[in-house]
Design a protein around this motif. Structure first.
Motif: not given
Length: 507
Positions: A109-113, A176-187, A197-202
């Motif tokens: 999982v790669s996630a971006v906020t 094999t891969e997930v790219v997802m948005e993680m909103s502040s509400h969800a977090l 989460v393997d790779v986290a982006m801000f």
């Protein structure tokens, strides 16, 4: 329910569970119904409806309902979880993982906020991963992708049950891969509980959602939860915008949380940390072309050229490219993928046929003062050579952060040659009340300003005011296909409405 931390149980302990739901309308025979109090409704009010539909077990965060059900239906499998520790959402995530076979453990999982840029960065990273043959799940504001299957998204980050259902679908499809948005509400609400989460982006943090978070400090802290892990270990790699005012806070938070590698990206050196790990040099920006020399965490530069437009997309490209590097793509693979990247729907989307009229009409999702400022600056860059004007049409959403309204008005007035203020999902509020709050900021500038409360008419006003060489920015709704009023939701599409006006002009 052995995987769930419970306060107390009652009833049968040998129930065969077939599924899990938190919406009583979707319950089928044999499901576990997880009843939890939310921000606007309480699932505990719908337990009886779920039981009538065949729920085999109930998990509740209400002691009162637990006691009543234990007395009234002694054979019903029951579990009580602690409301104060968000037990309802955590139970939903843990039960869903068990029901769906722990798909989150079979995917990287790669996630971006961030306030702005989440959707574009996620789209770009997914395209880069797909370019080397990796099959992906994409979860975001606009679309959900499972391999080659594309459908519209209902929420930026759904509840954990729905996220894990999509993950399970992805596993079955060979992803094999997930790219997802993680909103502040969800977090903050822990809708992403237990997702490793393997790779986290801000990307950045600007004023938004203060109607929910209250302060910018709490908003930043909600975003930062991505870097500590929400019911899971800290990410392996953090990719953080060093140019953002909150960049150092996020970097420090990630480092304290045990993230193995923290990579920063940006344009400029930081006083404390020096140059970012990933940055752009020799940037060239034209309409439909962004080119720069990318100095990567791998330690050498490579030229990146993309059909995306504008300085803001340099940041999006840097975030996506750095994350792709963290996911194992080579520099050459990333550079090759960049050449074929597609723009995201509703993000600086040029309306078909507008250039035939001698000017450009763009639809964009910009709905914060920072995003609107960047959009207008990009528009100004594109008309500068021909001496064209920037015409900005926008509104502000109802039942949302009121403090950003005058700020958006001021930004629009400072950067535009003509401003048209209109409605944008007024929801339960009076549209003119919202507009008056926007005008407080507009009136602090000298810009010519028109007010048209009807968005359809406002689009026509903005486009009909355009001359050869101008750019018309229709901001706020982007990809959205509806407009929400107190009376209900109606179909509305900025691109469709703009195309209608252009056809009328061309007759």
């Amino acid at each position: 329910m052995a995987a769930v931390s419970v306060v107390e149980t009652a009833g049968r302990g040998d129930v065969e569970v077939r599924g899990v739901q938190y919406d009583s309308r979707k319950v089928s025979a044999g499901d576990v119904f997880v009843a939890m109090r939310g921000g606007t409704s309480d699932g505990n009010d719908f337990i009886d409806a779920a039981i009538r539909k065949g729920a085999a077990a109930v998990v509740t965060d209400s002691l009162e309902r637990f006691v009543d059900l234990r007395a009234q239906q002694p054979e019903l499998a029951l579990a009580l979880v602690d409301r104060e520790s968000n037990g309802g959402r955590r139970a939903l995530a843990e039960i869903s993982s068990a029901v769906f076979g722990a798909p989150e453990k079979m995917l990287k999982v790669s996630a971006v906020t961030g306030t702005n840029g989440k959707t574009t960065t996620a789209f770009l990273l997914e395209q880069m991963l797909r370019s080397v043959g990796r099959k992906c799940v994409l979860l975001g504001t606009i679309e959900t992708h499972v391999g080659d299957v594309v459908r519209e998204s209902e929420h930026t980050t759904p509840e954990s049950r729905d996220v894990l259902a999509v993950f399970a679908e992805g596993v079955r499809a060979g992803c094999t891969e997930v790219v997802m948005e993680m909103s502040s509400h969800a977090l903050e609400q822990e809708r992403v509980w237990g997702i490793p989460v393997d790779v986290a982006m801000f990307t950045n943090l600007t004023q938004d959602h203060l109607d929910y978070h209250g302060t910018m400090g709490k908003y930043a802290s909600a975003k930062a939860k991505l870097f500590s892990g929400v019911g899971a270990e800290a990410p392996r790699v953090a990719v953080i915008n060093a140019d953002d005012d909150q960049g150092n806070f996020m970097r420090g938070f990630a480092q304290k949380s045990g993230t193995a590698a923290v990579w920063t990206y940006g344009y400029r050196p930081d006083r404390e940390y020096g140059l970012p790990d990933s940055y752009a040099e020799d940037v060239v920006l034209h309409a439909g072309v962004t080119r720069f020399s990318w100095v990567s965490p791998a330690g050498r530069a490579i030229e990146i050229e993309s059909p995306l437009t504008g300085r803001v997309n340099v940041y999006n490209l840097l975030a996506a490219a750095t994350a792709a590097l963290a996911r194992g793509l080579s520099l050459a693979e990333i550079a090759s993928a960049a050449k074929g990247l597609r723009q995201v729907p509703g993000r600086f989307e040029v309306v078909p046929g507008s250039r035939d009229a001698g000017f450009t009409v763009v639809v964009d999702y910009a709905h914060t003062d920072d995003a609107l400022k960047n959009l207008i600056a990009l528009g100004r860059d594109l008309v500068k050579e021909r001496g064209g004007r920037v015409i900005t049409m926008f509104g502000c959403g109802g039942d949302r952060d009121r403090m950003k309204r005058p700020k958006m008005g001021g930004v629009a007035g400072e950067g535009s040659d003509l401003v048209v203020v209109t409605s944008d999902n007024p929801r339960s509020e009076d549209p003119m009340t919202i507009i008056e709050e926007v005008l407080v900021g507009v009136r602090e500038t000298t810009v010519e300003c028109l007010v048209e409360v009807d968005r359809r008419a406002a689009i026509a006003v903005a486009i009909r005011a355009a001359r050869v060489g101008d750019i018309v920015l229709l901001a706020g709704k982007g990809h959205e296909k509806t407009q929400t009023f107190a009376e209900g939701v109606v179909h509305f599409d900025d691109v469709e409405e703009a195309e209608k006006v252009l056809r009328e002009i061309g007759r």
